[in-house]
Design a protein around this motif. Structure first.
Motif, mmCIF file in Angstrom:
data_model
loop_
_atom_site.group_PDB
_atom_site.id
_atom_site.type_symbol
_atom_site.label_atom_id
_atom_site.label_comp_id
_atom_site.label_asym_id
_atom_site.label_seq_id
_atom_site.Cartn_x
_atom_site.Cartn_y
_atom_site.Cartn_z
ATOM 1 N N SER A 324 0.823 -1.198 0.000
ATOM 2 C CA SER A 324 0.000 0.000 0.000
ATOM 3 C C SER A 324 0.863 1.257 0.000
ATOM 4 O O SER A 324 0.572 2.233 -0.706
ATOM 5 C CB SER A 324 -0.921 -0.007 1.224
ATOM 6 N N TYR A 325 1.940 1.241 0.775
ATOM 7 C CA TYR A 325 2.813 2.404 0.891
ATOM 8 C C TYR A 325 3.462 2.748 -0.449
ATOM 9 O O TYR A 325 3.453 3.907 -0.889
ATOM 10 C CB TYR A 325 3.893 2.128 1.941
ATOM 11 N N VAL A 326 4.014 1.735 -1.121
ATOM 12 C CA VAL A 326 4.688 1.983 -2.398
ATOM 13 C C VAL A 326 3.701 2.518 -3.431
ATOM 14 O O VAL A 326 4.004 3.453 -4.183
ATOM 15 C CB VAL A 326 5.378 0.700 -2.914
ATOM 16 N N MET A 327 2.504 1.942 -3.488
ATOM 17 C CA MET A 327 1.512 2.399 -4.455
ATOM 18 C C MET A 327 0.999 3.801 -4.127
ATOM 19 O O MET A 327 0.543 4.532 -5.004
ATOM 20 C CB MET A 327 0.327 1.428 -4.504
ATOM 21 N N ALA A 328 1.096 4.193 -2.857
ATOM 22 C CA ALA A 328 0.566 5.495 -2.437
ATOM 23 C C ALA A 328 1.531 6.638 -2.726
ATOM 24 O O ALA A 328 1.091 7.767 -2.953
ATOM 25 C CB ALA A 328 0.240 5.467 -0.950
ATOM 26 N N VAL A 329 2.825 6.373 -2.693
ATOM 27 C CA VAL A 329 3.795 7.468 -2.802
ATOM 28 C C VAL A 329 4.270 7.692 -4.238
ATOM 29 O O VAL A 329 5.202 8.465 -4.470
ATOM 30 C CB VAL A 329 5.001 7.223 -1.864
ATOM 31 N N VAL A 330 3.642 7.015 -5.210
ATOM 32 C CA VAL A 330 3.928 7.270 -6.630
ATOM 33 C C VAL A 330 2.632 7.676 -7.325
ATOM 34 O O VAL A 330 1.540 7.469 -6.799
ATOM 35 C CB VAL A 330 4.540 6.031 -7.325
ATOM 36 N N ARG A 331 2.751 8.244 -8.517
ATOM 37 C CA ARG A 331 1.572 8.606 -9.294
ATOM 38 C C ARG A 331 0.870 7.350 -9.819
ATOM 39 O O ARG A 331 1.523 6.324 -10.021
ATOM 40 C CB ARG A 331 1.973 9.499 -10.465
ATOM 41 N N PRO A 332 -0.448 7.394 -10.043
ATOM 42 C CA PRO A 332 -1.163 6.212 -10.529
ATOM 43 C C PRO A 332 -0.551 5.602 -11.786
ATOM 44 O O PRO A 332 -0.472 4.382 -11.926
ATOM 45 C CB PRO A 332 -2.580 6.736 -10.782
ATOM 46 N N GLU A 333 -0.108 6.451 -12.724
ATOM 47 C CA GLU A 333 0.456 5.924 -13.959
ATOM 48 C C GLU A 333 1.854 5.327 -13.766
ATOM 49 O O GLU A 333 2.396 4.704 -14.682
ATOM 50 C CB GLU A 333 0.491 7.016 -15.034
ATOM 51 N N GLU A 334 2.450 5.525 -12.595
ATOM 52 C CA GLU A 334 3.770 4.966 -12.307
ATOM 53 C C GLU A 334 3.686 3.654 -11.521
ATOM 54 O O GLU A 334 4.713 3.068 -11.179
ATOM 55 C CB GLU A 334 4.605 5.967 -11.491
ATOM 56 N N ARG A 335 2.474 3.187 -11.260
ATOM 57 C CA ARG A 335 2.328 2.059 -10.346
ATOM 58 C C ARG A 335 2.896 0.753 -10.872
ATOM 59 O O ARG A 335 3.487 -0.025 -10.119
ATOM 60 C CB ARG A 335 0.846 1.888 -9.976
ATOM 61 N N THR A 336 2.732 0.478 -12.168
ATOM 62 C CA THR A 336 3.289 -0.767 -12.700
ATOM 63 C C THR A 336 4.804 -0.756 -12.596
ATOM 64 O O THR A 336 5.423 -1.756 -12.211
ATOM 65 C CB THR A 336 2.862 -0.986 -14.168
ATOM 66 N N VAL A 337 5.408 0.370 -12.923
ATOM 67 C CA VAL A 337 6.867 0.480 -12.817
ATOM 68 C C VAL A 337 7.307 0.335 -11.363
ATOM 69 O O VAL A 337 8.247 -0.413 -11.053
ATOM 70 C CB VAL A 337 7.349 1.832 -13.387
ATOM 71 N N ALA A 338 6.625 1.036 -10.463
ATOM 72 C CA ALA A 338 6.994 0.962 -9.049
ATOM 73 C C ALA A 338 6.803 -0.444 -8.495
ATOM 74 O O ALA A 338 7.667 -0.968 -7.777
ATOM 75 C CB ALA A 338 6.164 1.962 -8.240
ATOM 76 N N SER A 339 5.667 -1.051 -8.824
ATOM 77 C CA SER A 339 5.412 -2.420 -8.388
ATOM 78 C C SER A 339 6.460 -3.372 -8.956
ATOM 79 O O SER A 339 6.988 -4.242 -8.260
ATOM 80 C CB SER A 339 4.008 -2.855 -8.834
ATOM 81 N N GLY A 340 6.787 -3.180 -10.252
ATOM 82 C CA GLY A 340 7.741 -4.058 -10.901
ATOM 83 C C GLY A 340 9.141 -3.916 -10.348
ATOM 84 O O GLY A 340 9.816 -4.916 -10.063
ATOM 85 N N VAL A 341 9.594 -2.690 -10.176
ATOM 86 C CA VAL A 341 10.961 -2.468 -9.691
ATOM 87 C C VAL A 341 11.133 -3.016 -8.280
ATOM 88 O O VAL A 341 12.104 -3.724 -7.977
ATOM 89 C CB VAL A 341 11.309 -0.963 -9.738
#
Length: 399
Positions: A324-341
């Motif tokens: 939840s924290y990682v998905m919250a501190v990035v923009r919605p369109e950056e979520r796949t990249v953030a989740s993936g990295v």
């Protein structure tokens, strides 16, 4: 059925297979005559395959199509798992483990999680995001629990049908591989809204997000390396060698552990609303590592099992809060990249850990991975708190 509920269902089915494999993979490889070092390499190879798949999910799932990518993942997992279940050669099994992304961790942390984690936040608002992740993980750990219980199947086959131990373990491994195909039938039912937007496909990650991902991914690597020393397969192998217990005992033990994991996720969501996501991650994770290190010096199996179960009641509370924290501190369109990295670096750490853990078991002591893995995790928690305790998600800033 809503997209969120479909994701809950696919997570549950994958977790059933992962729960089984986590308990019996180490025993199965031992019955094939593999040394602890070789077993560690095979388990590490499976996690390395998952790391590669996580990389592909990060860079290509949005463009290839999230639904198609998820179906392809499950088919590869079933095919590789089938070869592992039927093979005998260490080289063949290692390659199949890599292709099939064999997960000896006992917990589903594969490439599918990268994609599903990017989809899930869009199905709820910020206030309910952590709770949605908590329920997602409840369903996962419920699957892990039942899968761990199914890991006692070889003992039932031996007692009821007179099968030899290796044959019974092969059937159980094959059944786990086939379970993954159920998810392949569910993914096409997801709506088109789960696919990436045009903006997400063209996203350029902001400098601020890159800095944050670099910092948090470096810390997640330390945690994952510690987790690689503590896969369910290697922990069950430790119990087997140290105390002489087999899958008939280990299956129910890991079932109880996963039940505790499942309940802990809801506790994590409740606690996070009161003390914050980062505080929940750290203040529950440190005691869990101390408890697991204590298992290494337990005088008998009963004490070791109690300490292990106490640890399992805490260790997973950082999972929904971290997601939840990682998905919250990035923009919605950056979520796949953030989740993936963040998933990729964790998979890389998990892939490296088992090989070293196997060598430590063979060259130092059976309990060495428990001590080393716990120490790495405590170090991660301290560094995480220092780096991110003041970086708040939107709902905490609003409060």
């Amino acid at each position: 059925m809503t997209d969120r509920r479909l994701l809950y269902a696919t997570a549950f089915m994958r977790a059933l297979a992962t729960g089984m494999v986590g308990v019996i993979a180490g025993l199965y490889l031992a019955r094939l005559g593999f040394s602890p070092a070789t077993s560690g390499l095979v388990i590490g190879g499976g996690l390395a395959g998952a790391a590669v798949a996580s990389f592909l999910a990060t860079v290509g799932a949005d463009h290839f199509g999230r639904r198609r990518f998820l179906v392809l993942l499950t088919i590869c997992g079933a095919a590789g798992g089938t070869v592992v279940a039927l093979g005998s050669s260490a080289a063949v099994i290692a390659v199949a483990a890599f292709i099939g992304m064999l997960n000896g961790m006992g917990r589903d942390r594969g490439a599918a999680l990268v994609v599903e984690q990017a989809i899930l936040p869009a199905t709820v608002d910020d206030r309910d995001r952590t709770r949605a992740f908590a329920w997602y993980n409840v369903l996962q750990d419920s699957g892990h629990a039942l899968g761990s219980l199914l890991a006692a199947a070889p003992a039932v086959l031996r007692a009821g049908f007179g099968m030899d131990e290796l044959h019974a373990l092969r059937i159980a491994m094959l059944f786990a591989a086939l379970l993954t195909l159920v998810a392949a039938a569910l993914y096409p039912r997801l709506s088109r809204t789960v696919e990436a937007t045009v903006e997400a496909k063209r996203v350029v990650v902001s400098p601020e997000t890159r800095r944050m991902l670099w910092k948090i991914s470096s810390l997640f690597t330390i945690d994952a390396l510690g987790g690689g020393f503590l896969t369910a397969s290697l922990v069950s192998f430790f119990f087997f060698k140290r105390f002489g217990v087999d899958e008939a005992v280990l299956g129910p033990l890991f079932f109880a552990a996963r039940v505790l994991n499942a309940f802990s996720h809801l506790g994590a969501a409740w606690l996070a609303k009161r003390i914050g996501l980062v505080n929940t991650m750290v203040f529950t994770h440190v005691p869990s590592s101390v408890l697991l290190a204590s298992v290494a010096i337990a005088p008998n199996f009963a004490v070791a099992a109690i300490l292990f179960l106490m640890r399992e009641g805490l260790v997973e509370m950082d999972v929904p809060t971290r997601q939840s924290y990682v998905m919250a501190v990035v923009r919605p369109e950056e979520r796949t990249v953030a989740s993936g990295v963040t998933s990729l670096v964790r998979m890389a750490g998990w892939a490296v850990g088992p090989a070293f853990a196997g060598l430590f078991m063979q060259g130092l002591a059976m309990s060495a991975p428990l001590v080393v893995g716990s120490a790495l995790k405590i170090g991660y928690d301290v560094l995480l708190y220092r780096a991110f305790s003041k970086v708040k998600p939107p709902e905490e800033r609003a409060a």
